[in-house]
Structures are given as structure tokens and as C-alpha cells.
Design an enzyme around this catalytic site. Sequence first.
Site, PDB file in Angstrom:
ATOM      1  N   HIS A 286       0.662  -1.058   0.106  1.00  0.00           N
ATOM      2  CA  HIS A 286      -0.125  -0.054   0.082  1.00  0.00           C
ATOM      3  C   HIS A 286       0.886   1.266  -0.071  1.00  0.00           C
ATOM      4  CE1 HIS A 286      -3.749   2.314   1.040  1.00  0.00           C
ATOM      5  NE2 HIS A 286      -2.728   2.996   1.558  1.00  0.00           N
ATOM      6  N   GLU A 287       1.741   1.291   0.879  1.00  0.00           N
ATOM      7  CA  GLU A 287       2.597   2.534   1.143  1.00  0.00           C
ATOM      8  C   GLU A 287       3.379   2.543  -0.254  1.00  0.00           C
ATOM      9  OE1 GLU A 287       1.643   4.746   3.184  1.00  0.00           O
ATOM     10  OE2 GLU A 287       0.498   3.451   4.358  1.00  0.00           O
TER      11      GLU A 287
ATOM     12  N   HIS B  28       1.778   4.376  -2.885  1.00  0.00           N
ATOM     13  CA  HIS B  28       1.802   5.865  -2.609  1.00  0.00           C
ATOM     14  C   HIS B  28       3.481   6.291  -3.220  1.00  0.00           C
ATOM     15  CE1 HIS B  28      -1.938   6.579  -0.613  1.00  0.00           C
ATOM     16  NE2 HIS B  28      -1.755   5.746   0.285  1.00  0.00           N
TER      17      HIS B  28
ATOM     18  N   GLU C  48      -4.717   7.619  -3.304  1.00  0.00           N
ATOM     19  CA  GLU C  48      -5.176   6.594  -2.735  1.00  0.00           C
ATOM     20  C   GLU C  48      -5.415   5.248  -4.069  1.00  0.00           C
ATOM     21  OE1 GLU C  48      -4.601   5.973   0.445  1.00  0.00           O
ATOM     22  OE2 GLU C  48      -5.917   4.384   0.800  1.00  0.00           O
TER      23      GLU C  48
HETATM   24 ZN    ZN Z   1      -3.127   5.134   1.641  1.00  0.00          ZN
END
Ligand code: ZN
Length: 522
Positions: free
Chosen positions: A279-280, A283, A309
Site C-alpha cells: 500500500h505505502e 503511494h 489512494e
Molecule cells: Zn493510503
Amino acid sequence: MQPHAAVPHSSAAGRSLYAEAVAHARRGAVLSSVEALLGWDEQVLLPTAAGPHRAEQVAAVAAVVHGSRTDPAQGERLEELSRLTADGGDWTTDEQATVHLLLRDHRKHVRLPARLVAEIAGACIDGQQAWAEARRTSDWSLLAPSLKRIFALKREQAACQNPDLDPYDALLDDYEPGARAGEVAGLFDRLRPKIVALVRACDSSPSRPDDGILHHHVPRDVQDRFVRDVAGRIGYDFTRGRLDTSTHPFCSTTGPHDCRLTTRWDEQFLPTALFGVLHEAGHGLYEQGLPPESFGLPGGEATSLGIHESQSRLWENLVGRSLPFWEWCLPHARTAFPGVFAASSPEIVQRALLAVQPSLIRVEADEVTYNLHVMIRFDLERSLVRGDLSVADLPAAWDERYERDFGLRPPTPTEGVLQDIHWSAGLIGYFPTYTLGNVFAAQLMAAAERDLPSLAEDIAAGRFASLLEWLRLRVHRHGRLRDSGALVVEATGMPVSEQWLLESLWRRYGPAHGLAASLAPG
Ligand code: ZN
């Protein structure tokens, strides 16, 4: 387009004014990046006793940043440039958009009285303390007065910054520029019943995924090596970033070549760190894909929280919870964690990662039910800003919506209305960007699959570059020169639609729960 010789709008004076405005914006961004670095350090490294001095450092830098953002000389430059670039001349569309966005930012900052900025900052500090105490004692009445004040101040902020917009739209615009609550509500109203139907079907299925194989002891240092390898493999550049540990995982950019990730670890459950890092790193890949030469300018900044996101969810869920990913990843996991996945197959691991479980807590929610949590918060905060719902009536409204959408009633406020920090930190209009991110991610992935016929084979072979290049070209390189809606339409060639998210969820979660394809919405 006028002939070049007759163009009066990009005189040497205009060009030099533009260069000055750009230099000012970059200096401001350098200062802000110092703020970001202090923030990162506070979350990752700061000794506990250093807190008070850090607060002084942050306040000192924030004052300089504020001075730069509201500098009247920059305001005059941008107003003049706005007139010079208005009818084109030989200014490029990117230069016109840069001026337009810098001026919009400048006006937003100067319209906010210093008194209101200070009041909001104070109310949010009080609010977060009250929230922590209310949560600890599960006593709503401790938070209610702070929250009432924060909503009133945020309405005032909206009226100052964007007097032409509906107050909720003005707040939403801070996180998702250009988005309007009416359109978001329309999208969510189409999405909600279909997600509710999928959740009910999964929940009542006799054939539910079992995630038992994911619960194994794996030492932290072994997990650390593995997740770094995966992050590097999908394209995260460790020469321009780092991975550290923090209580709440995040991604922070502290310069054009410095975008840092954090994660947390659970030695009994590998997915905590693995999916946190996917997830990170999603980003981080977005930040690393922004053009470094445009650092400090709209062309070098993320366009919205929804698009941010979308990048994290795409790698975490649409790649990380796909079968091709586990065809590549499982042999590596077997080597890294001897004995752990010995008897499993890519199909078994992927299915274990697709359990749907209606629950009361947003941050623990699975990929499907997560959106229902978001939609509840969006409706409630919108009613609060409009004044249709009072802060005093919020807990009852919250419980009633959970009963209706989930069939569950929070036994205590801590498991209900007190679970999120957002409102007490002044983050109002923020929640919908989570589900917008899921909607954008699924549409971008559908377009990438259409444009890259061998994408599944690439992923199964551990070749992630084709997908990353597609995202770089279609999404990352534009910075915020396009609003999220326009960006998604241009990247995919399709209007923004919830259809792709629904298809993506049914395609993975339907078979994992033994649901007949005929149940999926057409
Ligand atoms: Zn996020």
C-alpha cells in the site's frame, strides 16, 4: 494560434515574471519539505523528551512557510501572469495551468484570516486530546463540545476560502480538487446497494475462505528482508526512499528524490507488513513518478488524495490480491519462510486473502466492506456540515446506519462513532477520497489490462515494469495539472464509473466465496 511574430503575451518581461513566480513557489516547497522532514522524524525517530522543542521547531518553520504562501509580492506576480496567460499567446497549456493553480492556492491562503487559522489549529489540538480521552473511557460527551466547535470553524473556513461553493464542496475541494459532493453522492448511491448485495452473498456463503494458512510465526527481520525485496521488485527506488517502522504506516515525501515509507510488523501474521508495504509503496511509486524537475510546482505534485489512494490500493489489492501476483510471489515466500507455505498453492493463498467479514471497525475492514464504512462517514459529515444533523444526534445516527448497512450495532461508542481521529483533527471532507481511490484504481487497472494484453503473464513472471510504465505515462507524469476526474477520463478513455470496481470485486471475491457468476450485477 497566432503567428509567432505577433505574439505579445510572452514578452521577455512576462517570461521573467513567470521565472520569478516559479522560483518563489520552489522556495516555498523547499521550506514545506523541511516541515515534512520534521513530521517524519517525529513519527519515526524522535526521543520522547524532545517533544516540546520539536513543537517549537515546527511552529517556527510553519510561520516561515505561511509567510511564503501569503507573500503579497507573489500574489501580484500571479495576478499579472494570470492576465498575461489568459488568452494563450505562446504560453503552453501547462504554463497556463501552473499559473492558474498557483494563483488559486495563493488566494486560498490569503483569504483565511490568521485568527481563524490559529483557532482551527487550537481546536484541533484540543479535539484530538478530547478524542483520545473519550475513546479511552468510551464517553461521547467528552468529545461532543470540541467537535461542535470544529465543525463550526470548518464551516467558517469554507465560507472564507470558497464563498461561491457549497460549504461541504469547499472542504472536499481541499482533498479532491474539482470534485463535488453531489456527484460523489450519485456515484456512492449507485455503488452502495451492489456492494451490500456482494457482502450479504459472501457472508451467507457456505464456502468461505479460511485465512488459517496466513497465521504463522515469521520473525520480523525475515519479514523485513522479504517486504523490501517485494517493494523493490514492483519498482520502488530505495536510492530515493527508505522503509522504517512506525505505529501508523504512512508515506511521506521530503524532497524530489526522497519519499519514505513506514510499516508496522506482526510476527504472527505476515499480511500486516506485506500489504502495508504494498500500500505505502503504491503511494511511494506515485511520488517517485512525479517529474522531479517540477518539484514545488503543480506539475510536480500529486493531484488529489483520491488519485494518491488509487495508486496505493491498486498495488495492495488489485495486484497484491490477484492470482498472477501469487504465482510469482509464492515461490519467493517459500524460500524466504521455509516451511510456512509448504503445502499451499497460489490459488489457496490468494483465496485466503479474500475473506469478507462485516465488522464495526473501518481500519480492520476487508477490501469489500471498507467502502460501506466510508459511505456512512461521507453521508454523516455532509449532514453535519449542512446542519441537517447536530453533533448531539451523531452517535444515534451512526448506530442506526451501522444497523441498516451492516446489520451490526456498536456495543460502545469506542467501537462506533469514536473510532476515527479524522473529525477531531479537522479532516472533514477527507473520507470520501478513500472510496474514490478504490473506484479510480479499478478503472485504471481495467484500462491497463485492456492496453497491456500480457499484463497477467508479466505479473506472474515478476515483471511489474509494464504496469508501472503505464501508470507513469497515464497518471504520474501529469502531477496536478489535471484534476482527478479529468485525469482518469484521459488515462482510461472512459467516463468515471463504479462499474470497474464492482467488476473487480466480483471477479475475485465471487469465486473465492463459491458464488455463481450469474449473481454478479450486469
Ligand atoms: Zn493510503
